[in-house]
Design a protein around this motif. Structure first.
Motif, PDB file in Angstrom:
ATOM      1  N   MET A   1       0.833  -1.189   0.000  1.00 14.14           N
ATOM      2  CA  MET A   1       0.000   0.000   0.000  1.00 14.14           C
ATOM      3  C   MET A   1       0.879   1.254   0.000  1.00 14.14           C
ATOM      4  SD  MET A   1      -2.819   1.295   2.819  1.00 14.14           S
ATOM      5  CE  MET A   1      -3.902  -0.093   2.597  1.00 14.14           C
ATOM      6  N   GLU A   2       0.558   2.192  -0.867  1.00 18.07           N
ATOM      7  CA  GLU A   2       1.238   3.480  -0.911  1.00 18.07           C
ATOM      8  C   GLU A   2       0.483   4.481  -0.035  1.00 18.07           C
ATOM      9  OE1 GLU A   2       4.096   4.003  -2.372  1.00 18.07           O
ATOM     10  OE2 GLU A   2       4.180   1.960  -3.181  1.00 18.07           O
ATOM     11  N   ASN A   4      -0.637   7.406  -0.654  1.00 23.26           N
ATOM     12  CA  ASN A   4      -1.808   8.032  -1.276  1.00 23.26           C
ATOM     13  C   ASN A   4      -3.010   7.089  -1.300  1.00 23.26           C
ATOM     14  OD1 ASN A   4      -0.478   6.399  -3.169  1.00 23.26           O
ATOM     15  ND2 ASN A   4      -1.197   7.611  -4.915  1.00 23.26           N
ATOM     16  N   GLU A   5      -2.749   5.784  -1.397  1.00 20.23           N
ATOM     17  CA  GLU A   5      -3.837   4.808  -1.317  1.00 20.23           C
ATOM     18  C   GLU A   5      -4.454   4.811   0.077  1.00 20.23           C
ATOM     19  OE1 GLU A   5      -3.093   0.851  -3.301  1.00 20.23           O
ATOM     20  OE2 GLU A   5      -1.039   1.616  -3.270  1.00 20.23           O
ATOM     21  N   ALA A   6      -3.600   4.827   1.096  1.00 24.83           N
ATOM     22  CA  ALA A   6      -4.097   4.864   2.471  1.00 24.83           C
ATOM     23  C   ALA A   6      -4.912   6.128   2.719  1.00 24.83           C
ATOM     24  CB  ALA A   6      -2.933   4.782   3.446  1.00 24.83           C
ATOM     25  N   ILE A   9      -8.382   5.739   1.199  1.00 20.41           N
ATOM     26  CA  ILE A   9      -9.225   4.807   1.962  1.00 20.41           C
ATOM     27  C   ILE A   9      -9.744   5.476   3.232  1.00 20.41           C
ATOM     28  CG2 ILE A   9      -9.196   2.670   3.310  1.00 20.41           C
ATOM     29  CD1 ILE A   9      -7.168   1.589   1.227  1.00 20.41           C
ATOM     30  N   SER A 205      -7.061  -6.239   7.582  1.00 25.20           N
ATOM     31  CA  SER A 205      -5.862  -6.324   6.734  1.00 25.20           C
ATOM     32  C   SER A 205      -5.466  -4.952   6.201  1.00 25.20           C
ATOM     33  CB  SER A 205      -6.113  -7.295   5.569  1.00 25.20           C
ATOM     34  OG  SER A 205      -7.174  -6.843   4.742  1.00 25.20           O
ATOM     35  N   LEU A 206      -6.442  -4.143   5.784  1.00 25.69           N
ATOM     36  CA  LEU A 206      -6.132  -2.787   5.315  1.00 25.69           C
ATOM     37  C   LEU A 206      -5.566  -1.939   6.448  1.00 25.69           C
ATOM     38  CD1 LEU A 206      -9.196  -1.949   3.024  1.00 25.69           C
ATOM     39  CD2 LEU A 206      -6.828  -2.289   2.308  1.00 25.69           C
ATOM     40  N   GLU A 209      -1.961  -2.898   7.000  1.00 24.46           N
ATOM     41  CA  GLU A 209      -1.092  -2.345   5.961  1.00 24.46           C
ATOM     42  C   GLU A 209      -0.843  -0.851   6.188  1.00 24.46           C
ATOM     43  OE1 GLU A 209       0.532  -3.716   3.263  1.00 24.46           O
ATOM     44  OE2 GLU A 209       0.064  -5.588   4.306  1.00 24.46           O
ATOM     45  N   ALA A 210      -1.899  -0.142   6.585  1.00 23.09           N
ATOM     46  CA  ALA A 210      -1.745   1.296   6.828  1.00 23.09           C
ATOM     47  C   ALA A 210      -0.835   1.563   8.015  1.00 23.09           C
ATOM     48  CB  ALA A 210      -3.116   1.927   7.059  1.00 23.09           C
ATOM     49  N   LEU A 213       2.737   1.766   7.099  1.00 21.45           N
ATOM     50  CA  LEU A 213       3.132   3.066   6.555  1.00 21.45           C
ATOM     51  C   LEU A 213       3.482   4.041   7.672  1.00 21.45           C
ATOM     52  CD1 LEU A 213       0.426   3.541   3.762  1.00 21.45           C
ATOM     53  CD2 LEU A 213       2.823   2.914   3.444  1.00 21.45           C
ATOM     54  N   THR A 261       0.297  10.467   7.866  1.00 20.92           N
ATOM     55  CA  THR A 261      -0.150   9.438   6.911  1.00 20.92           C
ATOM     56  C   THR A 261      -1.553   9.746   6.406  1.00 20.92           C
ATOM     57  OG1 THR A 261       1.208   7.764   8.031  1.00 20.92           O
ATOM     58  CG2 THR A 261      -0.557   6.968   6.591  1.00 20.92           C
TER      59      THR A 261
END
Length: 311
Positions: A1-2, A4-6, A9, A205-206, A209-210, A213, A261
């Motif tokens: 995950m990048e 900007n994706e986080a 979301i 899971s998301l 991943e965040a 970061l 973030t």
């Protein structure tokens, strides 16, 4: 995950909660900040301003297990942690887990319970585990407490001890909504129905991943020195009886990394520290004069501390 994706979301998740809790974008953002930082949140305000509603909307937005405990003066620690019950079939005691064994815990009106019951949360919030009857049980890796409390001058409340307050990364005050937001509340449908119709935007899971970061967000030497200067200023201010501990400084940096973030950055900026100073330090600071607002002291300290040119 990048990053900007986080950001995208979490923006979607925050926007959904904002449809329920109108006009409170910063408290919502800071609640997600604590979630992402692995901390806990204390909502301190008068009844009826949306504390419990915000928590319920958060819980519906996150696809993780959720429990609610309504704290009362007659509640026992076993009502929170669980208890051992004798099983006649096996001729042994078996531990029945309490509502604390979840991912998101709403501790509603936490300061209506006695200090003994409040203390049942200390190990869980600080260590992510529960010890009872000589056995230790691990809690979920994303265990997150959102507690509400009423002002301590209200009937039937017990003040939270300093050790309990220190377990909360942030203390947030919602306050009354502005006129436009309150009018929209009067015109909206039943919010209980609206909350029930919310859809999950984040799963375990998301979230995991965040959090990776957040761990990689850069904190420069200048930012570390800035935080240290703020911490030490609280200890040397003659209006303060108890200044900020090292754990408080660490909490500020961790929260700032999560806040960065959420704003799509991989580094902490001085503005992150300034935004989070009162939510992180306000409930940890104890003034000599109880009538003096800690927010006033922190505002003075912030104004008199040199700001780094670059983060």
């Amino acid at each position: 995950m990048e990053v900007n994706e986080a950001q995208a979301i979490f923006d979607a998740a925050r926007d959904q909660v904002a449809t329920i809790v109108v006009g409170k974008s910063m408290p919502i953002t800071l609640t997600f900040t604590a979630l992402l930082a692995g901390g806990h949140v204390l909502f301190e305000d008068i009844p009826g301003v949306g504390k419990t509603t915000l928590v319920q909307a958060m819980a519906k937005t996150l696809a993780v297990p959720f429990s609610r405990i309504q704290f009362t003066p007659d509640m026992l620690p076993s009502d929170v942690l669980g208890t051992s019950i004798f099983n006649r079939a096996t001729n042994q005691f078996e531990f029945q887990k309490g509502p604390i064994f979840t991912s998101i815990l709403l501790a509603d009106e936490i300061n209506r319970a006695t200090p003994r019951t409040q203390a049942a949360l200390l190990e869980a919030m600080g260590e992510g585990r529960v010890t009872t009857d000589g056995h230790t049980y691990q809690l979920a890796p994303d265990f997150f407490v959102m507690a509400t409390e009423n002002p301590t001058d209200y009937a039937g409340t017990y003040p939270l001890p300093e050790a309990q307050l220190d377990r909360f990364m942030l203390r947030l005050l919602l306050g009354y909504p502005d006129a436009d937001a309150e009018k929209s509340l009067l015109l909206t449908p039943d919010r209980k129905t609206m909350i029930a119709q919310l859809t999950p935007r984040l799963d375990a899971s998301l979230l995991a991943e965040a959090k990776k970061l957040v761990a990689n967000v850069t904190v420069s030497d200048a930012i570390a020195s800035y935080v240290l200067a703020l911490v030490q200023a609280t200890r040397h201010d003659n209006r303060v009886r108890l200044g900020i501990s090292p754990r408080g400084g660490i909490a500020l940096v961790t929260a700032a990394k999560a806040f960065a973030t959420l704003n799509g950055r991989t580094y902490v900026d001085p503005s992150d520290i300034q935004t989070l100073l009162d939510p992180v330090f306000g409930h940890r600071l104890i003034a000599k004069d109880p009538t003096l607002s800690t927010a006033t002291i922190l505002a003075d300290i912030l104004q008199n501390t040199a700001v780094p040119i670059r983060g």
